[in-house]
Motif scaffolding. Sequence first.
Motif, mmCIF file in Angstrom:
data_model
loop_
_atom_site.group_PDB
_atom_site.id
_atom_site.type_symbol
_atom_site.label_atom_id
_atom_site.label_comp_id
_atom_site.label_asym_id
_atom_site.label_seq_id
_atom_site.Cartn_x
_atom_site.Cartn_y
_atom_site.Cartn_z
ATOM 1 N N MET A 75 0.827 -1.204 0.000
ATOM 2 C CA MET A 75 0.000 0.000 0.000
ATOM 3 C C MET A 75 0.862 1.254 0.000
ATOM 4 S SD MET A 75 -2.951 -1.016 2.690
ATOM 5 C CE MET A 75 -3.820 0.533 2.505
ATOM 6 N N LEU A 76 1.952 1.146 0.750
ATOM 7 C CA LEU A 76 2.883 2.273 0.828
ATOM 8 C C LEU A 76 3.442 2.566 -0.564
ATOM 9 C CD1 LEU A 76 3.692 3.833 3.351
ATOM 10 C CD2 LEU A 76 5.739 2.427 3.504
ATOM 11 N N GLN A 77 3.752 1.484 -1.271
ATOM 12 C CA GLN A 77 4.301 1.653 -2.619
ATOM 13 C C GLN A 77 3.274 2.325 -3.528
ATOM 14 O OE1 GLN A 77 4.487 -1.752 -5.007
ATOM 15 N NE2 GLN A 77 6.224 -1.054 -6.235
ATOM 16 N N ASP A 78 2.028 1.846 -3.462
ATOM 17 C CA ASP A 78 0.966 2.393 -4.290
ATOM 18 C C ASP A 78 0.744 3.876 -3.983
ATOM 19 O OD1 ASP A 78 -1.487 1.624 -6.082
ATOM 20 O OD2 ASP A 78 -2.259 2.896 -4.441
ATOM 21 N N ALA A 79 0.719 4.191 -2.667
ATOM 22 C CA ALA A 79 0.496 5.569 -2.259
ATOM 23 C C ALA A 79 1.645 6.451 -2.706
ATOM 24 C CB ALA A 79 0.327 5.644 -0.751
ATOM 25 N N PHE A 80 2.839 5.866 -2.667
ATOM 26 C CA PHE A 80 4.036 6.623 -3.046
ATOM 27 C C PHE A 80 3.972 7.016 -4.525
ATOM 28 C CE2 PHE A 80 8.636 7.023 -3.957
ATOM 29 C CZ PHE A 80 8.955 7.955 -2.982
ATOM 30 N N ALA A 81 3.481 6.064 -5.332
ATOM 31 C CA ALA A 81 3.377 6.316 -6.769
ATOM 32 C C ALA A 81 2.394 7.450 -7.055
ATOM 33 C CB ALA A 81 2.951 5.038 -7.489
ATOM 34 N N ASN A 82 1.383 7.608 -6.184
ATOM 35 C CA ASN A 82 0.370 8.642 -6.402
ATOM 36 C C ASN A 82 0.528 9.821 -5.445
ATOM 37 O OD1 ASN A 82 -1.391 7.271 -8.453
ATOM 38 N ND2 ASN A 82 -1.389 5.735 -6.831
ATOM 39 N N MET A 83 1.748 10.000 -4.980
ATOM 40 C CA MET A 83 1.940 10.960 -3.910
ATOM 41 C C MET A 83 1.571 12.390 -4.321
ATOM 42 S SD MET A 83 5.067 11.129 -1.279
ATOM 43 C CE MET A 83 6.211 12.044 -2.262
ATOM 44 N N PHE A 84 1.772 12.689 -5.603
ATOM 45 C CA PHE A 84 1.506 14.067 -6.026
ATOM 46 C C PHE A 84 0.017 14.301 -6.265
ATOM 47 C CE2 PHE A 84 5.958 13.418 -7.117
ATOM 48 C CZ PHE A 84 6.497 14.412 -6.304
ATOM 49 N N VAL A 85 -0.720 13.204 -6.384
ATOM 50 C CA VAL A 85 -2.161 13.336 -6.578
ATOM 51 C C VAL A 85 -2.869 13.383 -5.226
ATOM 52 C CG1 VAL A 85 -4.175 12.430 -7.778
ATOM 53 C CG2 VAL A 85 -1.866 11.964 -8.670
ATOM 54 N N VAL A 86 -2.579 12.339 -4.368
ATOM 55 C CA VAL A 86 -3.202 12.282 -3.042
ATOM 56 C C VAL A 86 -2.095 12.147 -1.985
ATOM 57 C CG1 VAL A 86 -5.154 11.319 -1.797
ATOM 58 C CG2 VAL A 86 -4.818 10.748 -4.203
ATOM 59 N N PRO A 87 -1.577 13.251 -1.501
ATOM 60 C CA PRO A 87 -0.446 13.138 -0.561
ATOM 61 C C PRO A 87 -0.832 12.432 0.740
ATOM 62 C CG PRO A 87 -0.995 15.445 -1.032
ATOM 63 C CD PRO A 87 -1.957 14.624 -1.798
ATOM 64 N N THR A 88 -2.118 12.461 1.126
ATOM 65 C CA THR A 88 -2.483 11.903 2.435
ATOM 66 C C THR A 88 -2.528 10.377 2.433
ATOM 67 O OG1 THR A 88 -4.750 12.302 1.754
ATOM 68 C CG2 THR A 88 -3.796 13.845 3.353
ATOM 69 N N ALA A 89 -2.636 9.750 1.264
ATOM 70 C CA ALA A 89 -2.805 8.297 1.225
ATOM 71 C C ALA A 89 -1.614 7.557 1.829
ATOM 72 C CB ALA A 89 -3.033 7.841 -0.215
ATOM 73 N N ILE A 90 -0.466 8.177 1.760
ATOM 74 C CA ILE A 90 0.754 7.537 2.278
ATOM 75 C C ILE A 90 0.707 7.433 3.800
ATOM 76 C CG2 ILE A 90 2.256 9.529 2.681
ATOM 77 C CD1 ILE A 90 4.304 7.990 0.891
ATOM 78 N N LEU A 91 -0.149 8.283 4.376
ATOM 79 C CA LEU A 91 -0.220 8.369 5.842
ATOM 80 C C LEU A 91 -0.696 7.061 6.476
ATOM 81 C CD1 LEU A 91 0.310 10.880 7.569
ATOM 82 C CD2 LEU A 91 -2.162 11.233 7.672
ATOM 83 N N TRP A 92 -1.748 6.453 5.874
ATOM 84 C CA TRP A 92 -2.415 5.336 6.551
ATOM 85 C C TRP A 92 -1.529 4.101 6.707
ATOM 86 C CZ3 TRP A 92 -5.570 8.290 8.627
ATOM 87 C CH2 TRP A 92 -6.210 9.314 7.921
ATOM 88 N N PRO A 93 -0.958 3.572 5.629
ATOM 89 C CA PRO A 93 -0.072 2.417 5.852
ATOM 90 C C PRO A 93 1.143 2.794 6.693
ATOM 91 C CG PRO A 93 0.023 3.149 3.555
ATOM 92 C CD PRO A 93 -1.097 3.899 4.197
ATOM 93 N N GLY A 94 1.643 4.024 6.483
ATOM 94 C CA GLY A 94 2.797 4.469 7.275
ATOM 95 C C GLY A 94 2.471 4.452 8.763
ATOM 96 N N LEU A 95 1.288 4.983 9.117
ATOM 97 C CA LEU A 95 0.876 4.993 10.525
ATOM 98 C C LEU A 95 0.724 3.574 11.064
ATOM 99 C CD1 LEU A 95 -1.802 7.796 11.070
ATOM 100 C CD2 LEU A 95 0.323 7.407 12.325
#
Lengths: 588, 271
Positions: A244-264
């Motif tokens: 999930m972190l990888q997926d969120a990272f790929a879309n970081m410029f679109v949805v910066p908050t998505a990286i938060l959840w798996p990271g947390l």
Amino acid sequence: MTSATQQQSPAPLAARAGLLRSVLINPLGLVASILLSIVVITAIFAPLIAPFAPDDLQIFKVNAAPGDGYLLGGDGSGRDIFSRLVYGARNTLIGALIAVTVAAFVGVTAGLFAGYFGGRREVVMSWISDGLMSLPALIVLLAFYQSLGSSIEISMLVFGVMLAPGFYRLTRNLVNGVKHELYVDAARVSGLSDLRIIVRHILLVIRAPVTIQVSVVAGISIVIQSGLQFLGLGDTSIPTWGGMLQDAFANMFVVPTAILWPGLAISVTVASLVLLANAIRDRLQQGNRPAAVTGLPEAIAKPAAGAAPVDKDVLLDVRDLVVGYPDKSGWTEVVKGVSLTLRRGEVLGLVGESGSGKTQTAFAVLGLLSTGGRILSGSTWFDGRDIANLPEEDMRKLRGKRIAYVPQEPMSNLDPAFRIGYQLTEPMVTVLGISKSEARKRVLKLLERVGMPDPLRTFSAYPHQISGGMAQRVLIARAISCNPDLLIADEPTTALDVTVQAEVLDLLRDLQAEMNMSVILVTHNFGVVADICHRVSVMKDGKVVETNDVRRLFAAPQHDYTKMLLGAVLDDVTPRVYQPRSGRGVAA
Amino acid sequence: MTDDVIVECIDVNTHFGALHILKNVNLTVRAGETVGLVGESGSGKTTLGRAILGIGPVSSGRILFDRQDIAGVPPRDRKGNAAAIQAVFQDPYTSLNPSMTIEDILTEPIIARGQAGKAEATAKVRTLLDQVALPSDAAFRYPREFSGGQRQRIAIARALALSPHLIVCDEPVSALDLSTQARVLDLFIEIQERTGVAYLFVSHDLAVVRHISHRVAVMRGGGIVEFGDCDQVTANPQHNYTRRLLLAAPVADPVRQVERRAAFRALAMGA
């Protein structure tokens, strides 16, 4: 019979519950346990909790904001982040469980056998363990990914083996520590096989440290596993936090908050595991002592110190000395109002059984009470000056120079890393302010005086190169090196053989007479008292019950306790007479 | 007399690497008898005790128990009465596993030897505790709840669990206070008189050995220098070393100690 068997089980349970409870009382332990429980329950009941299946796609919800059914929004492929987080917990924990189980099983088993049997087995296993530790884990895992494919389970299995040396070393060291305990010997004498000794006696001792290690290793394996998945080394069809972190990272410029959840999720779980380990460790290190007291209870106000003794012949005058140690409910008194007088050139015996407060009294005079202990009231007049609770700085000036100390265990009072000569000259240079060569001359003279056959050789020897009796002579030499007025000897001959004891007592007696020293001799041995003391104080439960001239004490003891103690002395018994037994029957 | 002998050590030697620890040791213990084994640290007295128990090595020589050679045979491979040889160790704080209840500690030898099942062994615990004058509710408690003297009583109870003919006692009272020591020694004697068990009683303290022993062996440097009746060895020693040992121990009487000290010094001068 049955009732007895039933009754027996609660006790161990109670002990375990005690550990659990004290971990939960610790705020960090409680928070960590709650968070971990949430993660574990989520993982187990994932299908019930997650509103969507982890791979449910809703194409119009790609990178959607939270809301509209997707609690935390949608990911790069339009899947529900919350549901994937829930399923991810399950897969991540399974991976960690595999790694920890393999590591603990391999490591603990190898450690138990290597530690218990030692010898060649231990050498070989340690080689393997060292070899594994020298491999860079991440590179090994990448290599296995190339050859064995994308299964995270296999990666975690391999990682478990890589982590096993941590468990191995921990277990082996613990086993080495307990395998020579007398209860292991007793178990062998009882006829237990090695396997049963390991299971019954040794496993019990290592379970707590291993539990801590499990908690820490679980955290490490979650981090490594997520790292691998983040790099894309894993089955992308299975939802995991790292993926999930990888997926969120790929879309970081679109949805910066998505990286938060798996990271947390990753950081909270790992932090909880480490904190839980800390809480267990804190509890174990604390043992059965009461929890550390925060804010010491107010010490009882010290009454006016009174006046110095008029008689100049009195070197030490201890009056109503009370020594206490802090505990939960205030101060526990270990010395409860002891008064002693010691004249110049006098040897005073302080006798009593263990817990009578005799050593604490001596240490209070020396100003060397263990951590927390202090003189609560009373005074100790030394040569016209009250030295009770004197600041450490002033006390240090007195100790060594005017008040010297001979300990019970000669070997543990010499530093094994330094030559004896150095350990003797250093204090003289510091305390007396003389040059090194002058100190060396004096030390050699002292060593000769205390009966070392070859002073020069002893001077340049390390403590392990001399015997216990010789070490005690060295410590006596150190004690008298600055011509003290008062020598405090705490069971100085208890650790020595009886013939060596006789020689050391002779030496002490001669030195005492020669230098007209005053001596306080702490001992439990009435023979030693009879041998060297002029006067005796008998202690019981922190109080002096009787002080008497040595001859009068033995001839006509006053106090019942003294009489009881003297009655227990085993001198002058009539030897038993052997009667051959007709039958050899031994009753149960 | 030979009929009564239950343990006979014949020319026992033990080497630890290059060190020769036991040198041709010969010793007998008769049924119901206490043999005191006295010596200073490093004399080999503990090594001999451990050899008889089967938890220490024997390089050569024989140890006969009930006419079978048990030298070098580990306890779990011993048969019959030899399997029941028991031990009481010096330190009552480390000879009991801190995480086991007293009941588990006492039933362990019985279950390990297959003498009884769990239930039957448990039923015996009360009798064992009774023999060492401890209350029966002690069974459910842990070693840390007991004082040194009480722990040593528990260790004695464990040794009695297999109804042994011989108990090797390695400095069993030297970690105890004076008054406790006297009571534990009396317990040893009382148990011996009641059950007829024999003791090999290892100690550095001649006063203790003299109190409990029928015969005394004096060890020095791995060999036995003197072995005979307690009275003979402790009152009229033949060997110079035994004399030295006797005179070195201070007597709890200032007047007599002055004489004893003078005699010790005279002996040291003469030696």
